[in-house]
Design a protein around this motif. Structure first.
Motif, PDB file in Angstrom:
ATOM      1  N   ASP A 510     -46.723   1.230   4.913  1.00  0.00           N
ATOM      2  CA  ASP A 510     -45.454   1.960   5.001  1.00  0.00           C
ATOM      3  C   ASP A 510     -45.684   3.333   5.643  1.00  0.00           C
ATOM      4  O   ASP A 510     -45.638   4.370   4.980  1.00  0.00           O
ATOM      5  N   ASP A 512     -45.168   5.646   9.511  1.00  0.00           N
ATOM      6  CA  ASP A 512     -44.464   5.667  10.799  1.00  0.00           C
ATOM      7  C   ASP A 512     -44.719   7.006  11.493  1.00  0.00           C
ATOM      8  O   ASP A 512     -45.084   7.997  10.846  1.00  0.00           O
ATOM      9  N   TRP A 513     -44.540   7.035  12.813  1.00  0.00           N
ATOM     10  CA  TRP A 513     -44.665   8.261  13.605  1.00  0.00           C
ATOM     11  C   TRP A 513     -43.957   8.040  14.941  1.00  0.00           C
ATOM     12  O   TRP A 513     -43.771   6.901  15.376  1.00  0.00           O
ATOM     13  N   LYS A 516     -44.658   5.118  17.774  1.00  0.00           N
ATOM     14  CA  LYS A 516     -45.404   3.995  17.192  1.00  0.00           C
ATOM     15  C   LYS A 516     -44.992   2.700  17.876  1.00  0.00           C
ATOM     16  O   LYS A 516     -43.804   2.379  17.972  1.00  0.00           O
ATOM     17  N   LYS A 518     -44.434  -1.272  18.416  1.00  0.00           N
ATOM     18  CA  LYS A 518     -43.903  -2.280  17.491  1.00  0.00           C
ATOM     19  C   LYS A 518     -44.995  -3.158  16.912  1.00  0.00           C
ATOM     20  O   LYS A 518     -44.932  -3.582  15.755  1.00  0.00           O
ATOM     21  N   ASN A 520     -48.084  -2.271  16.328  1.00  0.00           N
ATOM     22  CA  ASN A 520     -49.108  -1.484  15.618  1.00  0.00           C
ATOM     23  C   ASN A 520     -48.897  -1.658  14.116  1.00  0.00           C
ATOM     24  O   ASN A 520     -48.019  -1.037  13.520  1.00  0.00           O
ATOM     25  N   SER A 521     -49.719  -2.517  13.509  1.00  0.00           N
ATOM     26  CA  SER A 521     -49.563  -2.823  12.081  1.00  0.00           C
ATOM     27  C   SER A 521     -50.657  -2.138  11.269  1.00  0.00           C
ATOM     28  O   SER A 521     -51.470  -2.784  10.622  1.00  0.00           O
ATOM     29  N   MET A 578     -45.186  12.653  11.405  1.00  0.00           N
ATOM     30  CA  MET A 578     -45.433  11.319  10.843  1.00  0.00           C
ATOM     31  C   MET A 578     -44.738  11.239   9.490  1.00  0.00           C
ATOM     32  O   MET A 578     -44.269  12.264   8.952  1.00  0.00           O
ATOM     33  N   SER A 579     -44.647  10.022   8.966  1.00  0.00           N
ATOM     34  CA  SER A 579     -44.075   9.846   7.617  1.00  0.00           C
ATOM     35  C   SER A 579     -44.863   8.789   6.857  1.00  0.00           C
ATOM     36  O   SER A 579     -45.392   7.848   7.463  1.00  0.00           O
ATOM     37  N   ASP A 582     -41.684   6.829   3.796  1.00  0.00           N
ATOM     38  CA  ASP A 582     -40.401   7.424   4.197  1.00  0.00           C
ATOM     39  C   ASP A 582     -40.298   8.913   3.868  1.00  0.00           C
ATOM     40  O   ASP A 582     -39.188   9.457   3.772  1.00  0.00           O
TER      41      ASP A 582
END
Length: 791
Positions: A510, A512-513, A516, A518, A520-521, A578-579, A582
């Motif tokens: 979980d 994100d930035w 990122k 799609k 990139n897991s 980044m997060s 959330d």
């Protein structure tokens, strides 16, 4: 008639006490080692097989792609339980969610029982696993959320008796009614707990904590891979079909947004093969099985060499027996009788040695193996070891000794066939090849463990200990730290949620930035720390800086080098957004990569942040001030009310614990190498004895003509050193291949240097020279007149 064979055999053995003793010693040591190893192998191979239908029980694991590398988690989300129950191929399914470091007590009793391992289980648990109660009924556990099952050992720790059904146990501020007492979980069970709670209790607590985002129950929570889930399949079920069905059900629940695959692993494989397919546990069992066979073979070879080495001394005895009427079959039986007597004595000694050594062996291996003559398995293992070695060692010497030509023997002319000479040399090469392989393996394993102990982890683990704090102490953490920082012997303190930095989990996808991709897991590990954690542990920044201790820290992140690379962002990194979960924030620093897992795993992305719950106190001290520091922390700890007793652990001890199995492997290899070398030396002594006997008159002539002791020793020793050199040449590629396979288990490892082979070769040659010199010097010092008297 058989009695006469035994009598004659006993007289012959008693007459040659020295060689009989060497035979018995070599065989008894080989058999003892084999028995202990077979006990270990049997235990490792028996895990979870006490369950009645173990071959129909499977463990679910989650497999997914993380930037091109497969990630495997042993836990799966809670709803998989619901999906599996709806499938006709599944007879039963259960979840297990465990918790460590739990403290129980009796109500109103100050005596605390801490460090317990507990689990929450579904009601189908006992229809899958065969864990039985000695008091009460297991299924009564599921009638209420405040019920508990204790093991016999835990019940006695808390109450002093196992008759505790209906009594109350306190955990934190809650009380639980004991509905049953379980037999202690077997030592060879992958599932071992001190107490069990109903899963409904955990489900209730999960909802009370607010759930996981929008998911408020464990049956809805698709994001928390927290449950070990076991399924019992219907007979003859194709489990690949079931894997596809579970994977599809989960993907549908995520509206197609999932690449996770769920796979089944047989319960019988769980102990030896990890969920990601790592077979290091199985390989160790296979290696120890091979070592057992080889040690028995070495012991048998040793016996063969010693028996044939004494052939010269027994040639005339055999010839006289043949002349007075003994046929070849009778002589064969005679020599087999001698072998049987030696083996009976060796086996008896092996049983005694194994019984005496089992406590020390358990301490080394970390097991609780039992050695009892009342156990049929022990006799089966002894029978396998003894009969296998007896067949290997008993037949050839008996055939060889009974085959002498009586006329030539009485004349002192025994022709040695090329095959018999070559065989003895091959056997010595075989023995020393095994010994050299074990020496090289021991050196490589030792070098790898030394590499691990000295590797730069990216932080300083020395003289740092951790203490889990109570809620009350955490609420006053500023005062706690201020008081401790004034204490002599304490140089720094910090608060984090990092229970064990040497083996830290807590991973999530979980994250994100901006920018990122799609596909990139990324899976990232995260830790909650205060501003003092990174300086205390001596982390190194490559860009940016530390947290400030200000409220703005709640929107700040510090990441490692690997995370920067996998994010694909370009410098400068500080200031980029980044997060995590959330929670939006800014990168304020990048630290050098550090090891937060075993060196068997590659360093993965890591992020530090500050705004969530932290309960682990880190204290930096010194060698001289450690004891005073611990006492000071304990004194302050006891000022704040809590239900758990004061406990502490040093970071370097947790690091060492991570490699306990590897260190045990190293120690066992040292022991096996020593045993193999010792028995091999007996075999080499046999060949040296044989050679000296064969060349007695030659040695006498050489001495009369002026040969020195050094000349004689060199004469007898050079052939044997050639054999040892051949053994070394054979052993090096085998050992190199084996150790390269073992080192594959480590992402960070030492190299197999050339000097290791040189050192192993020198050790082998040195041991061989010492062994040969004993017999060679004895022959060289003998009076030549005696050896030439018959000429």
């Amino acid at each position: 008639m058989f009695k006469n064979y035994i009598k004659t055999a006993w007289r012959s053995l008693w007459k040659n006490k020295f060689y009989t003793a060497i035979n018995i010693l070599g065989l008894s040591i080989g058999l003892t080692t084999a028995i202990l190893l077979l006990l270990w192998i049997q235990d490792e191979s028996s895990f979870d097989k006490f369950n009645k239908d173990y071959n129909r029980i499977y463990n679910l694991s989650a497999h997914f792609d993380a930037n091109g590398k497969e990630q495997v988690w042993g836990g799966v989300p809670g709803p998989l339980y619901k999906y599996a129950r709806s499938l006709s191929q599944v007879e039963a399914v259960t979840r297990v969610n465990d918790d460590w470091g739990i403290t129980f007590r009796q109500p109103n009793d100050k005596k605390l029982i801490s460090g317990l391992h507990v689990a929450y289980i579904d009601s189908s648990f006992f229809s899958i696993f065969n864990f039985n109660t000695i008091k009460g009924a297991a299924n009564n556990l599921f009638t209420a959320t405040n019920n508990i099952l204790l093991t016999e050992e835990t019940a006695k720790k808390i109450f002093g008796t196992d008759d505790v059904v209906g009594k109350v146990v306190s955990w934190d501020t809650a009380s639980f009614i004991v509905t049953g007492v379980l037999h202690n979980f077997p030592q060879n069970s992958s599932l071992r707990f001190d107490a069990l709670f109903p899963m409904s209790l955990y489900a209730k607590m999960f909802t009370a904590w607010g759930g996981n985002g929008d998911w408020k129950t464990i049956d809805e929570d698709l994001g928390n891979y927290a449950y070990d889930t076991y399924v019992k399949l219907q007979p003859n079920t194709n489990f690949a079909t079931l894997e596809s069905a579970l994977t599809k059900a989960y993907k549908d629940a995520r509206n197609g947004d999932s690449k996770t695959k769920f796979m089944l692993q047989p319960l019988s494989e769980k102990h030896l093969i990890s969920a990601d397919g790592n077979k290091s546990g199985l390989r160790i069992v296979q290696v120890f099985t091979i070592i057992t066979i080889l040690l028995l073979a070495i012991a048998a070879v040793n016996y063969v060499n010693l028996s044939t080495a004494r052939a010269m001394a027994r040639a005339k005895e055999v010839s006289v027996r043949k002349i007075i009427g003994a046929n070849k079959w009778q002589l064969f039986i005679q020599f087999v009788a001698e072998t049987v007597i030696i083996f009976v004595i060796a086996a008896a000694l092996a049983l005694v040695f194994a019984g005496l050594l089992i406590p020390a062996y358990n301490n080394i291996s970390g097991k609780s193996l039992e050695f009892s003559l009342a156990n049929p398995s022990v006799w089966m293992l002894v029978g396998v070891a003894v009969s296998g070695t007896l067949i290997l060692a008993g037949v050839y010497p008996a055939i060889y000794l009974s085959s002498f030509d009586p006329i030539n023997s009485l004349k002192g002319k025994i022709s040695q066939s090329l095959s018999s000479i070559v065989l003895r040399k091959v056997l010595v090469v075989f023995q020393f090849s095994i010994s050299v392989i074990l020496i090289i393996c021991t050196l490589v394993i030792g070098r790898q463990m030394q590499y691990i102990s000295k590797v730069n982890l990216g932080y300083n683990k020395e003289y740092v200990f951790t203490v889990p704090l109570s809620d009350e102490a955490i609420n006053h953490i500023d005062a706690v730290k201020a008081e401790l920082n004034k204490t002599p012997g304490i140089s720094a303190t910090s608060l984090s949620n990092v229970y064990n930095i040497a083996d830290y989990g807590n991973s999530t996808g979980d994250i994100d930035w901006p920018g990122k991709l799609k596909d990139n897991s990324m899976i990232v590990s995260s830790a909650n720390i205060d501003k003092d954690f990174l300086p205390l542990m001596n982390f190194t920044f490559i860009e940016g800086g530390n947290f400030t201790g200000m409220p703005s820290d709640t929107s700040a992140y510090i990441i490692n080098e690997t995370m920067v690379k996998q994010m694909g962002i370009k410098p400068p990194y500080v200031g980029q957004q980044m997060s995590l979960h959330d929670v939006p924030g800014t990168i304020i620093g990048v630290v050098k990569d550090f090891h937060f897992k075993s060196l068997k795993d590659k360093i993965s992305p890591f992020v530090f942040w500050t705004h969530r719950w932290k309960n682990m106190l880190y204290v930096k001290t010194t060698a001289a001030g450690a004891q005073q520091a611990i006492k000071s922390v304990e004194k302050i700890y006891n000022k704040y009310p809590g239900v758990n007793p004061f406990t502490y652990s040093f970071v370097d001890s947790k690091f060492d614990e991570l490699y306990k199995t590897d260190n045990r492997t190293k120690l066992l290899f040292n022991i096996f190498a020593g045993i193999a070398i010792f028995i091999s030396c007996l075999g080499l002594l046999a060949l040296a004895t044989y050679s000296a006997q064969l060349r007695t008159k030659e040695i006498g002539v050489r001495k009369v003509l002026g040969a020195s002791v050094t000349n004689i020793v060199s004469l007898l020793g050079k052939d044997f050193i050639v054999l040892v050199v051949i053994a070394i040449v054979i052993a090096i590629p085998v050992a190199t291949y084996s150790m390269n396979k073992w080192l594959e288990n480590f992402a960070y490892k030492t190299d197999i240097s050339f000097w290791l082979f040189v050192l192993a070769s020198c050790i082998a040659v040195g041991i061989a020279l010492l062994t040969i010199s004993f017999q060679a010097i004895k022959a060289a010092l003998a009076n030549p007149v005696k050896s030439l008297r018959t000429e």
